[in-house]
Design an enzyme around this catalytic site. Structure first.
Site, PDB file in Angstrom:
ATOM      1  N   LYS B  53       0.835  -1.209   0.000  1.00  0.00           N
ATOM      2  CA  LYS B  53       0.000   0.000   0.000  1.00  0.00           C
ATOM      3  C   LYS B  53       0.869   1.258   0.000  1.00  0.00           C
ATOM      4  O   LYS B  53       0.584   2.213  -0.727  1.00  0.00           O
ATOM      5  CB  LYS B  53      -0.934  -0.007   1.225  1.00  0.00           C
ATOM      6  CG  LYS B  53      -2.024  -1.080   1.118  1.00  0.00           C
ATOM      7  CD  LYS B  53      -2.799  -1.295   2.426  1.00  0.00           C
ATOM      8  CE  LYS B  53      -3.758  -2.479   2.265  1.00  0.00           C
ATOM      9  NZ  LYS B  53      -4.466  -2.837   3.512  1.00  0.00           N
ATOM     10  N   GLN B  97      -4.567  -0.920   9.683  1.00  0.00           N
ATOM     11  CA  GLN B  97      -4.408  -2.291   9.180  1.00  0.00           C
ATOM     12  C   GLN B  97      -4.949  -3.293  10.207  1.00  0.00           C
ATOM     13  O   GLN B  97      -4.540  -3.282  11.360  1.00  0.00           O
ATOM     14  CB  GLN B  97      -2.922  -2.575   8.890  1.00  0.00           C
ATOM     15  CG  GLN B  97      -2.650  -3.947   8.311  1.00  0.00           C
ATOM     16  CD  GLN B  97      -3.174  -4.110   6.879  1.00  0.00           C
ATOM     17  OE1 GLN B  97      -3.091  -3.195   6.063  1.00  0.00           O
ATOM     18  NE2 GLN B  97      -3.732  -5.275   6.589  1.00  0.00           N
ATOM     19  N   ASP B 120     -10.707   3.172   3.823  1.00  0.00           N
ATOM     20  CA  ASP B 120     -11.056   1.751   3.758  1.00  0.00           C
ATOM     21  C   ASP B 120     -12.580   1.574   3.703  1.00  0.00           C
ATOM     22  O   ASP B 120     -13.063   0.474   3.429  1.00  0.00           O
ATOM     23  CB  ASP B 120     -10.508   1.027   4.991  1.00  0.00           C
ATOM     24  CG  ASP B 120      -9.483  -0.048   4.624  1.00  0.00           C
ATOM     25  OD1 ASP B 120      -9.241  -0.253   3.421  1.00  0.00           O
ATOM     26  OD2 ASP B 120      -8.934  -0.673   5.545  1.00  0.00           O
TER      27      ASP B 120
END
Lengths: 285, 285
Positions: B53, B97, B120
């Site tokens: 990422k 994460q 997200d």
């Protein structure tokens, strides 16, 4: 044989349960739950709805904290009223009666209602909690439908459920609630091709399309449970989204119009208001 | 004939679009978007994901604002970092994460991320916006699937879509996104009876069940578009939730594993980060 679902008597059960819960809360905490209905202007239909809600609230032992705002109230003034209710510990639940006059931004006003007091379950915050399967206040009509289904002993786990209509008020939250109960859920709508064929697969069919007598016998699997959320006046008679005469003899259970889903909505509003008051009590509000 | 969907090349297109958008934003405002990835501890798989990422972010011209917190960070310290990122105008997007070490409350930490920086798309606030069909940041994987379908010219309006799996990350938002595109959507899951029969009705079948090779040829309508979100290592080989060999020749389009949905997730993360930066710019942040 089609069994009609008696929404009036099931709603009466819910109301009696709520009244008992209110009495317990008063015994424990001294203060009953308070419901603040907010009506803007003088729309006759809205006035009828609000009158029923206030009466049911008082009848269940709750405090009626109704506010009536003039039709020309400004956005800022309406916001201020909602903010005051949001901060008032005597107010367990806030219900903003829709539709609002066109000069008001309904979305912005709904957003002033804290999730914990959103007894209509319509805020984005409660929609998010429902979408994620987390605890929250659920919209009254679909919550009432689940209650009807449970009371009739309809098995939802693993059942094929079809919801017709994707409104924010009924169809979408209905699909989520059925999913939460482990049904395999299809959401059908105005763009669905061959609606009758899609409905035919349903063990549980919930119709909230807003179209009089949309669903006929060709769309109902023999023995299916059919819940009719629609209500329309056609040629002087009340009819639903389901052609009740055609479907009788095919459906296993059918919710009639009137007397099916309708009475459940206010009953679930009371249940939400009690639940909100109980949660606020836990938080020490 | 089954056409394989080339996720790598479609993801590359998205990345190139994002890089062009970043360059425009820099020309207009001087500052590029910044992505704050937050990693707690040293889980090797998470480290791999985070590295990809960060590299993709830098490659698109964005600023990498990564934070690495020790495995024993306290809830309070983690909260403080997220709050700092939330308030920092250089941070366009925040990605926490998952999974987190078990002593941390992931839900409470996610709730610190403002909806406008939730690249997200996993917060309750964004789930609510999606459920109500209102603008917001969408979860990356299902957004990537829609992009694949569009790029392949698959008609969604009026199509029968079946989503297998009801995770918060993929299945549930996937169903919402397909509904938003006017598909008739069925959400199937572990409690669904006769899964193959349900899948057989799909014009568009998205499988995100997390079970290797769950879907065989008996579950695919000839000519259907099949999107495989699963990825598993079985006997040293990567396989998806679909038995690709069995389904080849039945499906019209099939997303392979690897090289189908996988590459789209990071591409859509970049697209979300750019969109967040653009929105924050409009608000004058």
């Amino acid at each position: 044989m089609t069994t009609l679902i008696d929404g009036r008597s099931i709603a009466a059960e819910v109301r009696a349960e709520v009244a008992a819960g209110v009495a317990q809360l008063v015994a424990a905490r001294g203060a009953p739950p308070g419901l603040a209905t907010v009506l803007v202007g003088d729309d006759p239909a809205s006035q009828v709805y609000i009158r029923s809600k206030r009466a049911a609230c008082t009848h269940a032992g709750m405090v009626d904290l109704h506010r009536h705002l003039p039709v020309n109230v400004s956005q800022q003034e309406a916001c201020a009223v909602l903010d005051e209710l949001a901060g008032d510990p005597a107010v367990s639940g806030i219900l903003l009666q829709l539709p609002l006059p066109p000069h008001l931004d309904a979305e912005a006003l709904l957003a002033r209602i804290p999730a914990a007091k959103d007894v209509d379950g319509l805020t984005t915050a409660n929609a998010g909690l429902l979408a994620q399967g987390r605890p929250g206040l659920r919209p009254c009509t679909p919550a009432g439908v689940v209650r009807l289904l449970d009371r009739c002993g309809v098995e939802l786990r693993g059942a094929e459920a079809v919801v017709v209509g994707r409104s924010l008020l009924v169809g979408r939250p209905m699909a989520q609630l059925l999913l939460q109960r482990d049904a395999t859920v299809t959401l059908a709508h105005s763009r669905t091709r061959d609606l009758a064929r899609v409905c035919l697969r349903a063990d549980v069919l919930v119709v909230a399309a807003g179209i009089p007598q949309l669903i006929g016998a060709d769309a109902v699997k023999p023995g299916a449970t059919v819940i009719d959320v629609g209500i329309h006046r056609v040629d002087g008679a009340l009819v639903g989204d389901v052609d009740a005469r055609a479907v009788t003899g095919v459906a296993g259970h059918l919710s009639p119009v009137p007397g099916g889903v309708g009475p459940m909505t206010i009953a679930m509003l009371l249940a939400n208001t009690l639940a909100a008051a109980e949660e606020q009590g836990k938080l020490g509000a």
